[in-house]
Design an enzyme around this catalytic site. Structure first.
Site, PDB file in Angstrom:
ATOM      1  N   LYS A 164      53.532  14.201   2.149  1.00 16.02           N
ATOM      2  CA  LYS A 164      53.354  12.546   2.302  1.00 16.02           C
ATOM      3  C   LYS A 164      54.776  11.971   1.717  1.00 16.02           C
ATOM      4  O   LYS A 164      54.869  10.681   1.943  1.00 16.02           O
ATOM      5  CB  LYS A 164      52.136  12.107   1.434  1.00 16.02           C
ATOM      6  CG  LYS A 164      51.097  12.680   2.398  1.00 16.02           C
ATOM      7  CD  LYS A 164      49.762  11.880   1.710  1.00 16.02           C
ATOM      8  CE  LYS A 164      48.626  12.100   2.628  1.00 16.02           C
ATOM      9  NZ  LYS A 164      47.658  13.019   2.023  1.00 16.02           N
TER      10      LYS A 164
ATOM     11  N   LYS B  75      43.789  18.697  16.239  1.00 15.07           N
ATOM     12  CA  LYS B  75      42.494  18.071  15.931  1.00 15.07           C
ATOM     13  C   LYS B  75      42.349  16.448  15.897  1.00 15.07           C
ATOM     14  O   LYS B  75      43.416  15.695  15.927  1.00 15.07           O
ATOM     15  CB  LYS B  75      42.218  18.221  14.311  1.00 15.07           C
ATOM     16  CG  LYS B  75      42.851  17.544  13.463  1.00 15.07           C
ATOM     17  CD  LYS B  75      42.079  17.928  12.091  1.00 15.07           C
ATOM     18  CE  LYS B  75      42.734  16.538  11.294  1.00 15.07           C
ATOM     19  NZ  LYS B  75      42.149  15.142  11.221  1.00 15.07           N
TER      20      LYS B  75
ATOM     21  N   LYS C 197      42.803  10.379  12.619  1.00 14.35           N
ATOM     22  CA  LYS C 197      42.822   8.765  12.621  1.00 14.35           C
ATOM     23  C   LYS C 197      44.129   8.322  12.785  1.00 14.35           C
ATOM     24  O   LYS C 197      44.463   7.244  13.233  1.00 14.35           O
ATOM     25  CB  LYS C 197      42.091   8.417  11.469  1.00 14.35           C
ATOM     26  CG  LYS C 197      42.761   8.531   9.918  1.00 14.35           C
ATOM     27  CD  LYS C 197      42.148   7.558   8.865  1.00 14.35           C
ATOM     28  CE  LYS C 197      43.042   7.825   7.610  1.00 14.35           C
ATOM     29  NZ  LYS C 197      43.036   9.387   6.998  1.00 14.35           N
TER      30      LYS C 197
END
Ligand code: ATP
Ligand code: MG
Length: 343
Positions: free
Chosen positions: A120, A211, A214
């Site tokens: 991140k 996968k 979002k």
């Protein structure tokens, strides 16, 4: 009297809308576990980690999002009884308080090794301290309630290990006040209900090697729980398949077809194996797509209707009751920790 049944704790961030992968991979399995174990006396803590939410961008209004997320659990069939507790993390200040105490137990080196932090923060000029520190807050979320089962995805396994390590270190240095949550392997087995611990991973409709996620902004790659049933139907009809021409379950060579079989099985609550047998020998991908499109559209229609029937007030009432309970439990544990460190 101390409750001897294992506490199960789960949180799902309400930063944005949920997709079908969340629903089939996390919400439905959790609802099944909650319904089963709350009957036998386990406490089921379903909390909204709103302090974790402000670490990153929030799409829309956090309060609206979190109410909707909790409605999703109810619409998915969660049975609420006296053992099921809904609460907002920020309304239980002990989370932040214990986080600080645990911060003084954790080391910079340890947190620096967290792969989520590395992922991140990579390539960013400026990274907020919350992103660095949230694994410790997560440890507090778990340890305050003596939670044994915290069903999480693989991406959170390292944080679970950290929680176990911090608890052990604290217990060793001061007093045995914290209960260690189960190991990631045990968690996965518990969640999946089998010894392989294989969770469900719904794939991206356009790129089934990956996968459903979002953060993929391609509309056709994912089905949102708020999608109009007709839109969802179209997305399924345009899903990527392959040119092999056989309807069989083979995630490696035919991830698109396998994903459709998986979705069809889960949406209808049919064992995957039965469905695979039903379709064995069939070759028309269009037939399968049509069937899955219908199943998903019907599911969404019913689900959205249920959501509409749940009022915001109903959720707020559950939150108020849950927060009263959570504060009581969490404050007792916090007090013990404070006493240990001499506060
Ligand atoms: P992002 O792309 O930002 O990582 P995401 O779609 O992966 O978003 P998360 O918020 O990271 O969603 O995941 C929340 C939880 O849902 C995690 O426990 C994760 O393992 C699970 N989850 C996410 N996507 C899927 C999926 N496609 N199938 C099954 N479970 C999923
Ligand atoms: Mg993710």
């Amino acid at each position: 009297m101390k409750n001897t049944q294992p506490t199960i704790l789960t949180g799902i961030r309400a930063n944005s809308e949920l997709h079908l992968g969340h629903f089939l991979g996390v919400i439905m399995p959790m609802v099944r576990l909650a319904n089963k174990y709350s009957e036998t006396g386990s406490n089921i803590n379903i909390f909204v980690p709103d302090l974790h939410s402000i670490i990153s961008e929030i799409d829309g209004d956090l309060q609206q999002n979190l109410i909707r997320t909790l409605k999703i659990y109810l619409a998915a069939g969660l049975k609420v009884n006296q053992n099921v507790h809904f609460y907002r993390q920020s309304r239980v200040p002990a989370h932040s308080e214990l986080c600080w105490i645990l911060d003084c137990t954790a080391t910079m080196g340890e947190l620096n090794r967290m792969t989520q932090f590395k992922d991140k923060s990579e390539g960013k000029d400026s990274v907020n301290v919350g992103i660095f520190n949230y694994p410790v807050l997560m440890a507090a979320d778990i340890l305050l309630y003596d939670a044994i089962y915290v069903p999480v995805g693989e991406d959170q396994f390292q944080h679970l290990e950290l929680t176990r390590r911090l608890a052990e270190r604290f217990n060793h240095k001061y007093d045995e006040i914290f209960t260690l949550p189960a190991t990631p392997k045990k968690q996965a087995e518990f969640m999946a209900g089998n010894s392989e611990g294989e969770g469900v991973r719904i794939r991206d409709l356009q790129n089934p090697e990956k996968k459903m996620s979002k953060s993929n902004h391609a509309e056709n790659s994912k089905i949102m729980l708020s999608d109009e049933p007709n839109i969802a139907r179209k997305k399924i009809m345009s899903a990527t398949t392959d040119s092999i021409g056989k309807i069989q379950y083979d995630m490696f060579n035919q991830p698109g077809i396998s994903n459709l079989l998986q979705i069809e099985a889960l949406v209808n609550g049919v064992p995957l194996q039965d469905l695979i047998s039903t379709w064995a020998g069939e070759t028309h991908y269009g037939d399968l797509k049509q069937k899955v499109a219908e199943s998903v559209a019907t599911m969404l229609e019913e689900f959205q209707h249920k959501i509409d029937q749940i009022s915001d007030d109903q959720i707020l009432e559950l939150l108020n009751a849950g927060e009263e309970y959570a504060n009581k439990i969490a404050n007792t544990k916090l007090k013990q920790a404070q006493t240990c460190v001499g506060l």
